[in-house]
Enzyme design. Structure first.
Site, mmCIF file in Angstrom:
data_model
loop_
_atom_site.group_PDB
_atom_site.id
_atom_site.type_symbol
_atom_site.label_atom_id
_atom_site.label_comp_id
_atom_site.label_asym_id
_atom_site.label_seq_id
_atom_site.Cartn_x
_atom_site.Cartn_y
_atom_site.Cartn_z
ATOM 1 N N LYS A 61 0.838 -1.218 0.000
ATOM 2 C CA LYS A 61 0.000 0.000 0.000
ATOM 3 C C LYS A 61 0.870 1.264 0.000
ATOM 4 O O LYS A 61 0.797 2.103 0.890
ATOM 5 C CB LYS A 61 -0.979 -0.003 1.177
ATOM 6 C CG LYS A 61 -2.033 -1.110 1.067
ATOM 7 C CD LYS A 61 -3.168 -0.915 2.058
ATOM 8 C CE LYS A 61 -4.235 -1.993 1.951
ATOM 9 N NZ LYS A 61 -3.809 -3.307 2.429
ATOM 10 N N ILE A 79 5.401 10.594 -2.835
ATOM 11 C CA ILE A 79 5.574 11.316 -4.096
ATOM 12 C C ILE A 79 6.006 10.308 -5.173
ATOM 13 O O ILE A 79 6.575 9.251 -4.853
ATOM 14 C CB ILE A 79 6.586 12.474 -3.964
ATOM 15 C CG1 ILE A 79 7.965 11.959 -3.576
ATOM 16 C CG2 ILE A 79 6.075 13.520 -2.988
ATOM 17 C CD1 ILE A 79 9.049 13.031 -3.646
ATOM 18 N N ARG A 105 -15.714 -14.812 3.073
ATOM 19 C CA ARG A 105 -15.844 -15.851 4.088
ATOM 20 C C ARG A 105 -16.689 -16.999 3.539
ATOM 21 O O ARG A 105 -17.778 -16.762 3.010
ATOM 22 C CB ARG A 105 -16.557 -15.304 5.337
ATOM 23 C CG ARG A 105 -15.725 -14.318 6.157
ATOM 24 C CD ARG A 105 -14.601 -15.037 6.880
ATOM 25 N NE ARG A 105 -13.777 -14.159 7.686
ATOM 26 C CZ ARG A 105 -12.649 -13.588 7.264
ATOM 27 N NH1 ARG A 105 -12.225 -13.768 6.028
ATOM 28 N NH2 ARG A 105 -11.926 -12.848 8.073
ATOM 29 N N ARG A 144 -7.663 -15.760 7.541
ATOM 30 C CA ARG A 144 -7.884 -16.617 8.708
ATOM 31 C C ARG A 144 -8.758 -17.842 8.486
ATOM 32 O O ARG A 144 -8.491 -18.878 9.113
ATOM 33 C CB ARG A 144 -8.417 -15.745 9.866
ATOM 34 C CG ARG A 144 -7.325 -14.812 10.397
ATOM 35 C CD ARG A 144 -7.879 -13.651 11.175
ATOM 36 N NE ARG A 144 -8.597 -12.711 10.321
ATOM 37 C CZ ARG A 144 -9.197 -11.619 10.741
ATOM 38 N NH1 ARG A 144 -9.169 -11.314 12.033
ATOM 39 N NH2 ARG A 144 -9.811 -10.816 9.898
HETATM 40 O O1 C5P Z 1 -8.045 -12.997 7.647
HETATM 41 P P1 C5P Z 1 -8.826 -12.243 6.593
HETATM 42 O O2 C5P Z 1 -9.482 -13.140 5.565
HETATM 43 O O3 C5P Z 1 -9.799 -11.257 7.197
HETATM 44 O O4 C5P Z 1 -7.679 -11.417 5.844
HETATM 45 C C1 C5P Z 1 -7.972 -10.463 4.852
HETATM 46 C C2 C5P Z 1 -6.700 -9.828 4.358
HETATM 47 O O5 C5P Z 1 -7.043 -8.809 3.435
HETATM 48 C C3 C5P Z 1 -5.840 -9.185 5.444
HETATM 49 O O6 C5P Z 1 -4.471 -9.334 5.039
HETATM 50 C C4 C5P Z 1 -6.261 -7.729 5.395
HETATM 51 O O7 C5P Z 1 -5.236 -6.858 5.796
HETATM 52 C C5 C5P Z 1 -6.566 -7.540 3.896
HETATM 53 N N1 C5P Z 1 -7.526 -6.482 3.582
HETATM 54 C C6 C5P Z 1 -8.821 -6.456 4.074
HETATM 55 N N2 C5P Z 1 -9.673 -5.443 3.726
HETATM 56 C C7 C5P Z 1 -9.268 -4.484 2.901
HETATM 57 C C8 C5P Z 1 -7.977 -4.493 2.380
HETATM 58 C C9 C5P Z 1 -7.117 -5.528 2.734
HETATM 59 O O8 C5P Z 1 -9.223 -7.351 4.820
HETATM 60 N N3 C5P Z 1 -10.120 -3.542 2.558
#
Ligand code: C5P
Length: 233
Positions: free
Chosen positions: A67, A71, A181, A211
Site C-alpha cells: 500500500k 511522491i 468468508r 484466517r
Molecule cells: O483474515 P482475513 O481473511 O480477514 O484477511 C484479509 C486480508 O485482506 C488481510 O491481510 C487484510 O489486511 C486484507 N484487507 C482487508 N480489507 C481491505 C484491504 C485488505 O481485509 N479492505
C-alpha cells in the site's frame, strides 16, 4: 480473468514470523494461485523473508500488499527496491494520484500495480473529514477509473462494490476482493462479507482469504475446499 492460474484464491499470510509463513505457504501452495504478504511481514522479514515464502510455494504468484503512498519519485524507488522479488502484484493507494500510480507502473512493468481506492475501514464521516465528499461509492468509482487510466492493472475492492467497479473499468482489470468468508466461517473483524461464490459471480477475479484458511486445523483442506464446499469437517 484470462490466463490466471486457478483457483483464484490469494491466501493472506498474516503470520507472526517467517517460519510460520513458510509453513502456511507449504500447506496451501498446491491449492491456491497466490500468496499475499503484507507490510508488517515485509518490514519484519524483508526481501529474504519473501524469498523464503516464495521458495516454499514455487507455483504461486506473490502479492506484496505494501500500500505505497508517497511522491511519485519515492514510490518509483520503492517499487524498484522490490523488483528483484518479481512480485506479481504490488499495491499502491489511488489517493497518491495519477502520476504516482503511473510511476509505480513504469518502475515495475512486469507487475500488476494494484490500486487500493478507499480503505474499507473508513466510514462516510471519516471520508468527509479528509475532504472526500459524496458517497463512498462515488469515491471508489472515481479513484478506480483514475487508477486504471494511470496504468493500474488490478484494483482492490470490497465484494459489495465489485459489480459497480467492473461496470466502470471493463473486463481486463483484475478485481481483488478481501472480506470473503465461506458459509459458516467466523467473520473475525470483517464487517461486511461475501461468500466466495457470490464474490466471483459479482465479477471478482481473485479472492483474498486469510484466517478461514490459515487458522484452520487442516490448512490444505481449507484452501482446497474454499470454492467447493465451505469449511473442512
Ligand atoms: O483474515 P482475513 O481473511 O480477514 O484477511 C484479509 C486480508 O485482506 C488481510 O491481510 C487484510 O489486511 C486484507 N484487507 C482487508 N480489507 C481491505 C484491504 C485488505 O481485509 N479492505
Amino acid at each position: 480473468m484470462k490466463g490466471f492460474r486457478t483457483p483464484p484464491i490469494a491466501v493472506a499470510l498474516d503470520a507472526p514470523d517467517v517460519s510460520t509463513a513458510v509453513l502456511w505457504a507449504t500447506d496451501v501452495g498446491p491449492h491456491v494461485s497466490t500468496l499475499k504478504l503484507g507490510l508488517q511481514f515485509y518490514l519484519a522479514a524483508g526481501a529474504e523473508g519473501v524469498r523464503r515464502v516464495a521458495a516454499a510455494a514455487p507455483d504461486c504468484r506473490i502479492f506484496l500488499d505494501l500500500k505505497l503512498h508517497d511522491i511519485p519519485n519515492t514510490v518509483a524507488g520503492a517499487c524498484g527496491a522490490v523488483a528483484d522479488l518479481a512480485p506479481d502484484f504490488v499495491t499502491v493507494h489511488s489517493l497518491g494520484g495519477s502520476a504516482m500510480v503511473s510511476a509505480a507502473v513504469e518502475a515495475l512493468p512486469d507487475t500488476r500495480i494494484t490500486a487500493v481506492t478507499v480503505l474499507t475501514s473508513m466510514s462516510p464521516a471519516d471520508l468527509r473529514a479528509v475532504g472526500l465528499e459524496g458517497s463512498p461509492a462515488d469515491s471508489v468509482l472515481r479513484l478506480a477509473e483514475l487508477s486504471v487510466r494511470a496504468g493500474a492493472r488490478a484494483l482492490v475492492c470490497s465484494p459489495h462494490e465489485v459489480a459497480q467497479v467492473r461496470a466502470v473499468v471493463g473486463g481486463d482489470v483484475v478485481l481483488v476482493t478481501p472480506g470473503v468468508r465461506p458459509p459458516g466461517a467466523a467473520l473475525g473483524d470483517q464487517k461486511r462479507v461475501s461468500t466466495p461464490q457470490q464474490a466471483l459471480s459479482d465479477g471478482a477475479d481473485l479472492l483474498v482469504v486469510g484466517r478461514p484458511i490459515t487458522g484452520a486445523d487442516d490448512r490444505a483442506a481449507a484452501a482446497a475446499r474454499l470454492l467447493t464446499g465451505g469449511l473442512p469437517e
